[in-house]
Design a protein around this motif. Structure first.
Motif, short mmCIF file in Angstrom:
data_model
loop_
_atom_site.label_atom_id
_atom_site.label_comp_id
_atom_site.label_asym_id
_atom_site.label_seq_id
_atom_site.Cartn_x
_atom_site.Cartn_y
_atom_site.Cartn_z
N HIS A 188 0.95 -1.11 0.15
CA HIS A 188 -0.06 -0.04 -0.02
C HIS A 188 0.93 1.28 0.04
CE1 HIS A 188 -3.76 2.11 0.58
NE2 HIS A 188 -2.84 3.20 1.52
N ALA A 189 1.92 1.25 1.04
CA ALA A 189 2.76 2.50 0.78
C ALA A 189 3.62 2.69 -0.47
CB ALA A 189 3.80 2.21 2.05
N ASP A 190 4.02 1.23 -0.99
CA ASP A 190 4.46 1.53 -2.42
C ASP A 190 3.63 2.26 -3.44
OD1 ASP A 190 5.01 0.27 -5.27
OD2 ASP A 190 6.78 -0.50 -3.96
N ARG A 191 2.26 1.75 -3.65
CA ARG A 191 1.30 2.63 -4.43
C ARG A 191 1.17 3.81 -3.98
NH1 ARG A 191 -0.96 -2.53 -3.38
NH2 ARG A 191 -2.35 -1.92 -1.65
N HIS A 192 1.29 4.17 -2.96
CA HIS A 192 1.20 5.59 -2.50
C HIS A 192 2.36 6.62 -2.96
CE1 HIS A 192 0.77 9.41 -0.15
NE2 HIS A 192 2.11 9.27 0.28
N ALA A 193 3.57 5.92 -2.71
CA ALA A 193 4.78 6.47 -3.27
C ALA A 193 4.66 6.58 -4.78
CB ALA A 193 6.05 5.78 -3.02
N VAL A 194 4.13 5.65 -5.55
CA VAL A 194 4.07 5.72 -7.03
C VAL A 194 3.07 6.89 -7.50
CG1 VAL A 194 3.15 4.43 -9.20
CG2 VAL A 194 4.65 3.49 -7.37
N ALA A 195 1.89 6.99 -6.55
CA ALA A 195 0.88 7.89 -6.88
C ALA A 195 1.21 9.26 -6.55
CB ALA A 195 -0.20 7.53 -6.36
N ALA A 196 2.08 9.49 -5.52
CA ALA A 196 2.60 10.57 -5.26
C ALA A 196 3.80 11.30 -6.07
CB ALA A 196 3.07 10.58 -3.65
N GLY A 197 4.29 10.35 -6.66
CA GLY A 197 5.49 10.73 -7.42
C GLY A 197 6.78 11.43 -6.74
N GLY A 198 7.79 11.42 -7.26
CA GLY A 198 9.19 12.05 -6.93
C GLY A 198 9.98 11.14 -5.80
N PHE A 199 9.47 10.00 -5.89
CA PHE A 199 10.07 9.09 -5.14
C PHE A 199 11.06 7.93 -5.76
CE2 PHE A 199 6.72 10.06 -1.86
CZ PHE A 199 7.35 10.52 -1.08
N ALA A 200 12.20 7.81 -5.75
CA ALA A 200 13.06 6.93 -6.29
C ALA A 200 12.87 5.20 -5.80
CB ALA A 200 14.64 7.15 -6.07
N GLY A 201 12.30 5.17 -4.62
CA GLY A 201 11.93 3.90 -4.00
C GLY A 201 11.47 4.01 -2.83
N MET A 202 11.77 2.86 -1.93
CA MET A 202 11.26 2.81 -0.41
C MET A 202 12.49 2.34 0.48
SD MET A 202 7.65 1.12 -1.03
CE MET A 202 7.65 0.67 0.99
N SER A 203 12.51 2.78 1.62
CA SER A 203 13.70 2.35 2.24
C SER A 203 13.16 2.03 3.69
CB SER A 203 14.84 3.53 2.68
OG SER A 203 14.40 4.64 3.01
N LEU A 204 14.06 1.29 4.52
CA LEU A 204 13.71 1.12 6.06
C LEU A 204 14.94 0.61 6.49
CD1 LEU A 204 13.92 -2.28 6.11
CD2 LEU A 204 11.48 -2.03 5.24
N THR A 205 14.98 0.62 7.95
CA THR A 205 16.03 0.06 8.67
C THR A 205 15.64 -1.08 9.71
OG1 THR A 205 15.77 1.43 10.68
CG2 THR A 205 17.18 2.38 9.02
N THR A 206 16.41 -2.04 9.61
CA THR A 206 15.93 -3.34 10.14
C THR A 206 16.90 -4.00 11.01
OG1 THR A 206 14.33 -5.07 9.96
CG2 THR A 206 16.06 -4.63 8.31
N TYR A 207 16.63 -4.99 11.79
CA TYR A 207 17.59 -5.94 12.17
C TYR A 207 17.94 -7.10 11.13
CZ TYR A 207 16.68 -3.68 16.64
OH TYR A 207 16.74 -3.08 17.40
N VAL A 208 19.12 -7.30 10.69
CA VAL A 208 19.50 -8.19 9.70
C VAL A 208 19.08 -9.59 9.87
CG1 VAL A 208 21.52 -9.21 8.37
CG2 VAL A 208 21.32 -6.66 9.19
N GLU A 209 19.12 -10.24 11.19
CA GLU A 209 19.26 -11.65 11.39
C GLU A 209 18.14 -12.14 11.93
OE1 GLU A 209 22.80 -12.39 13.70
OE2 GLU A 209 24.04 -11.80 12.08
N VAL A 210 17.04 -11.13 12.45
CA VAL A 210 15.75 -11.39 13.02
C VAL A 210 15.02 -12.08 11.83
CG1 VAL A 210 13.67 -10.79 14.25
CG2 VAL A 210 15.83 -9.83 14.91
N PRO A 211 14.26 -13.17 12.02
CA PRO A 211 13.72 -13.80 10.96
C PRO A 211 12.30 -12.90 10.37
CG PRO A 211 14.02 -15.28 12.51
CD PRO A 211 14.39 -14.23 13.26
#
Length: 174
Positions: A98-121
C-alpha cells in the motif's frame, strides 16, 4: 481486512500494537527492543497529518499499521507493526505494498527504504523476500545517516542492523 488512513482516535491503539509486536523480540534475548517505548502519540500524529500513516483493520479495528516519510528521495518506512494475534497473514506485506502504491501515485520517490535487524527472521530475511536489499553505508544519504545515528544512540546497534531499499513497484510474495 482493509487498509485505510489512520484516524486521530486510533493513535493510542497503534502504540499498543507496537508494544505487542515487540514482545517476540524477548525470546531472542532482545529485551531492549521488546521493552522499548513505542513512538509517542505526537510522533504518530505527525505521520497521520502528513497522510503517510495507514492501518490494516479487522472489523474496523486496527490490527497493524505502517508510518512512513520522505527521506533522501525515498519513502522511508519508519515503522510497520502487526499485532501477534493477526500475524502471519500477509498484513505487513499488504501495508508495505500500500505504501509502495502511495509512493508511485505521489511521484518524486526513487524507491522505498527502511532500517531493520539483519538476522531477526521477521525482519531482514522477510524484507529480502519482499524485494529489499541492503544499502551500503557509502550510499546512505544524510537523512538515513541521521536515522541510523539516532538508532545507535538509543542502543539499537547491540544487534546487527541494516538500511534496506527497493525500487517502487517491486512487490514480491512471501
Amino acid at each position: 481486512m482493509r487498509i485505510r488512513q489512520v484516524r486521530e482516535d486510533e493513535l493510542d491503539a497503534l502504540r499498543e500494537i507496537e508494544r505487542a509486536a515487540g514482545a517476540p523480540f524477548r525470546e531472542l534475548g532482545m529485551h531492549l527492543v521488546a521493552d522499548g517505548e513505542p513512538m509517542s502519540v505526537a510522533e504518530l500524529d505527525r505521520f497521520r497529518r502528513a497522510g503517510t500513516a495507514w492501518v490494516v483493520t479487522s472489523e474496523d479495528r486496527p490490527v497493524g499499521y505502517l508510518v512512513a516519510e520522505p527521506v533522501d528521495g525515498e519513502l522511508h518506512i519508519a515503522q510497520v507493526s502487526v499485532h501477534p494475534d493477526a500475524a502471519r497473514r500477509g498484513l505487513g506485506r499488504e501495508l508495505i505494498e500500500h505504501a509502495d502504491r502511495h509512493a508511485v501515485a505521489a511521484g518524486g520517490f526513487a524507491g522505498m527504504s527502511l532500517t531493520t535487524y539483519v538476522e531477526v527472521p521477521w525482519n531482514g530475511p522477510y524484507y529480502r523476500r519482499l524485494g529489499f536489499t541492503e544499502l551500503p553505508e557509502s550510499r546512505w544519504g544524510p537523512g538515513v545517516r541521521a536515522i541510523r545515528e539516532a538508532e545507535a544512540a538509543a542502543g539499537l546497534d547491540l544487534w546487527s542492523r541494516a538500511v534496506m531499499t527497493r525500487g517502487l513497484g517491486c512487490s514480491a510474495k512471501v
